[in-house]
Structure formats: C-alpha cells, structure tokens
Scaffold this motif. Structure first.
Motif, PDB file in Angstrom:
ATOM      1  N   GLN A   1       0.762  -1.266   0.156  1.00  0.00           N
ATOM      2  CA  GLN A   1       0.157   0.055   0.110  1.00  0.00           C
ATOM      3  C   GLN A   1       0.733   1.129   0.017  1.00  0.00           C
ATOM      4  N   GLU A   2       1.958   1.218   0.729  1.00  0.00           N
ATOM      5  CA  GLU A   2       2.894   2.280   0.865  1.00  0.00           C
ATOM      6  C   GLU A   2       3.461   2.622  -0.919  1.00  0.00           C
ATOM      7  N   VAL A   3       3.758   1.484  -1.355  1.00  0.00           N
ATOM      8  CA  VAL A   3       4.171   1.525  -2.871  1.00  0.00           C
ATOM      9  C   VAL A   3       3.277   2.186  -3.687  1.00  0.00           C
ATOM     10  N   LEU A   4       1.957   1.761  -3.525  1.00  0.00           N
ATOM     11  CA  LEU A   4       0.976   2.104  -4.430  1.00  0.00           C
ATOM     12  C   LEU A   4       0.664   3.709  -4.101  1.00  0.00           C
ATOM     13  N   ASN A   5       0.663   4.177  -2.726  1.00  0.00           N
ATOM     14  CA  ASN A   5       0.531   5.576  -2.502  1.00  0.00           C
ATOM     15  C   ASN A   5       1.792   6.304  -3.058  1.00  0.00           C
ATOM     16  N   LEU A   6       3.038   5.851  -3.160  1.00  0.00           N
ATOM     17  CA  LEU A   6       4.074   6.693  -3.905  1.00  0.00           C
ATOM     18  C   LEU A   6       3.757   6.670  -5.538  1.00  0.00           C
ATOM     19  N   TYR A   7       3.290   5.660  -5.878  1.00  0.00           N
ATOM     20  CA  TYR A   7       3.024   5.548  -7.262  1.00  0.00           C
ATOM     21  C   TYR A   7       2.000   6.883  -7.807  1.00  0.00           C
ATOM     22  N   MET A   8       0.839   6.793  -6.881  1.00  0.00           N
ATOM     23  CA  MET A   8      -0.163   7.633  -7.022  1.00  0.00           C
ATOM     24  C   MET A   8       0.168   8.996  -6.818  1.00  0.00           C
ATOM     25  N   LYS A   9       1.360   9.326  -5.882  1.00  0.00           N
ATOM     26  CA  LYS A   9       1.825  10.582  -5.838  1.00  0.00           C
ATOM     27  C   LYS A   9       2.583  10.973  -7.163  1.00  0.00           C
ATOM     28  N   LYS A  10       3.270  10.116  -7.819  1.00  0.00           N
ATOM     29  CA  LYS A  10       4.037  10.308  -8.849  1.00  0.00           C
ATOM     30  C   LYS A  10       3.408  10.393 -10.197  1.00  0.00           C
ATOM     31  N   TYR A  11       2.017   9.692 -10.344  1.00  0.00           N
ATOM     32  CA  TYR A  11       1.147   9.623 -11.466  1.00  0.00           C
ATOM     33  C   TYR A  11      -0.412   9.994 -10.841  1.00  0.00           C
ATOM     34  N   GLU A  12      -0.469  11.212 -10.413  1.00  0.00           N
ATOM     35  CA  GLU A  12      -1.674  11.672  -9.821  1.00  0.00           C
ATOM     36  C   GLU A  12      -2.891  11.164 -10.615  1.00  0.00           C
ATOM     37  N   ARG A  13      -2.995  11.245 -12.043  1.00  0.00           N
ATOM     38  CA  ARG A  13      -4.119  10.817 -12.682  1.00  0.00           C
ATOM     39  C   ARG A  13      -4.362   9.352 -12.597  1.00  0.00           C
ATOM     40  N   SER A  14      -3.589   8.451 -12.145  1.00  0.00           N
ATOM     41  CA  SER A  14      -3.748   7.163 -11.976  1.00  0.00           C
ATOM     42  C   SER A  14      -4.797   6.796 -11.224  1.00  0.00           C
ATOM     43  N   GLN A  15      -5.158   7.685 -10.158  1.00  0.00           N
ATOM     44  CA  GLN A  15      -6.439   7.625  -9.145  1.00  0.00           C
ATOM     45  C   GLN A  15      -7.698   8.260  -9.576  1.00  0.00           C
ATOM     46  N   ASN A  16      -7.522   8.845 -10.683  1.00  0.00           N
ATOM     47  CA  ASN A  16      -8.627   9.761 -11.029  1.00  0.00           C
ATOM     48  C   ASN A  16      -9.474   8.824 -11.903  1.00  0.00           C
ATOM     49  N   VAL A  17      -9.944   7.672 -11.448  1.00  0.00           N
ATOM     50  CA  VAL A  17     -10.791   6.427 -12.318  1.00  0.00           C
ATOM     51  C   VAL A  17     -11.741   6.156 -10.643  1.00  0.00           C
TER      52      VAL A  17
END
Length: 192
Positions: A78-94
């Motif tokens: 989950q920590e890794v996913l949070n870092l990914y979503m911080k790097k690629y903000e639009r990945s969570q706009n779904v």
C-alpha cells in the motif's frame, strides 16, 4: 522507501521493500508447499498449463488474507501504491480500485519463466485490471522482466516492487535465468 527511477513517460514506478519481508515471504511460500500448483496461462480454452510459454510453480493468495507476513507485505505494498499515485496523480482519477482478485507467489525454476510476451488485461478475465504489481523476492543477476514498448529491462533485485498499467502498452515477458531460481509475488489492482 528507496525509489528505482524510471522516466516519467513510461508510467512505471519502482520502490524497494525491506529484505526481511522478502525472506519471510519465501519461508511462507515453502511452508505452503502442499497448496502450490503448476502455473497456468489463459487461452481460448480457459486456463491451462503450458510450460513452453510459462514454466512456474504458484501459490494463490486470497485478497482477503491479511494474516502474518501477508498482512505486513500488503501494508508495505500500500505504501508503494501511494508513492506510485503521488508520482502519477491521474492514475487515481478513476473508479475505486483495490486488490479484489487472488494474486500469486510464483517460483520460476532455472530456465523457467513467463517466456511469452503478454499484458495483464486481455480478454474478459482481465478487463477489470487497472494496475499490476510485482515484487522480486530474491536477487537473480541474469533474470528480471523486459518491457516491449518502454525498451526497459528490470533486474530481479530483492525487494524491488514495480507498479505499471495493466494495458497492452506495457506488454512484457520474463527474462529467463540460466543460473538461479526466481521468486516473485504479482497481482492486480482491479475495479471490482
């Protein structure tokens, strides 16, 4: 958490989990030997063993299993996913996504691997997959993963956890080791 740098336009992220987690996961995999099975690939007939394309031994993990080391791994993931979503903000706009499908420990023997080029959301079985995660559980100097369009080869480095989009844009295959077994955990963040 230490980051493995990828160019932003690859839409790939990588961070390193503690080695102790990997060691405990390997112990868990060995302990669960009686539940392991030959790895399968999807084709027009369903899921089948095809060692020419994928030669592995696998252990399926229920998405609801958060016991012991699996729970520790999922918290770090989950920590890794949070870092990914911080790097690629639009990945969570779904729509909301999480680990809703069983995921796999995979052991590749010397000379084994997922040899065929593939992506993770082809067909009905994978159409709900949004992101892929994969953690290398051991160091394999001549093993890793190759990504077709990104022209990237990642080395199997203990603890390295990669996240990337599940689409055809991230077609990939395993780099087969001629010297060592390779262990990974891999699965998907899906919409349901």
């Amino acid at each position: 958490m230490k980051e493995k740098k990828f160019p932003l336009e690859t839409f790939m992220g990588g961070w390193y989990m503690p080695a102790e987690i990997c060691d405990e996961l390997l112990d868990y995999f060995d302990y669960m030997k009686k539940y392991q099975a030959a790895g399968v690939v999807a084709n027009e007939y369903g899921l089948q063993v095809n060692k020419e394309e994928k030669d592995s031994t696998e252990l399926s993990i229920s998405p609801g299993n958060l016991d012991g080391i699996i729970g520790v791994y999922r918290a770090k993931l989950q920590e890794v996913l949070n870092l990914y979503m911080k790097k690629y903000e639009r990945s969570q706009n779904v729509d909301a996504f999480n680990i809703y499908q069983a995921y796999n420990f995979q052991k590749y023997p010397i000379g084994g691997g997922f040899k065929g080029w593939h992506c993770e959301n082809t067909g009905k079985r994978g159409m709900h997959r949004h992101l892929v995660f994969m953690t290398y559980l051991n160091d394999v100097t001549d093993g890793g993963t190759e990504f077709w369009y990104q022209k990237i080869k990642t080395k199997a480095e203990k603890g390295l956890t990669l996240i990337w989009p599940a689409a055809w844009t991230h077609t990939h295959r395993g780099i087969v080791s001629k010297t060592k077994e390779k262990y990974i955990i891999t699965g998907w963040y899906t919409f349901f």
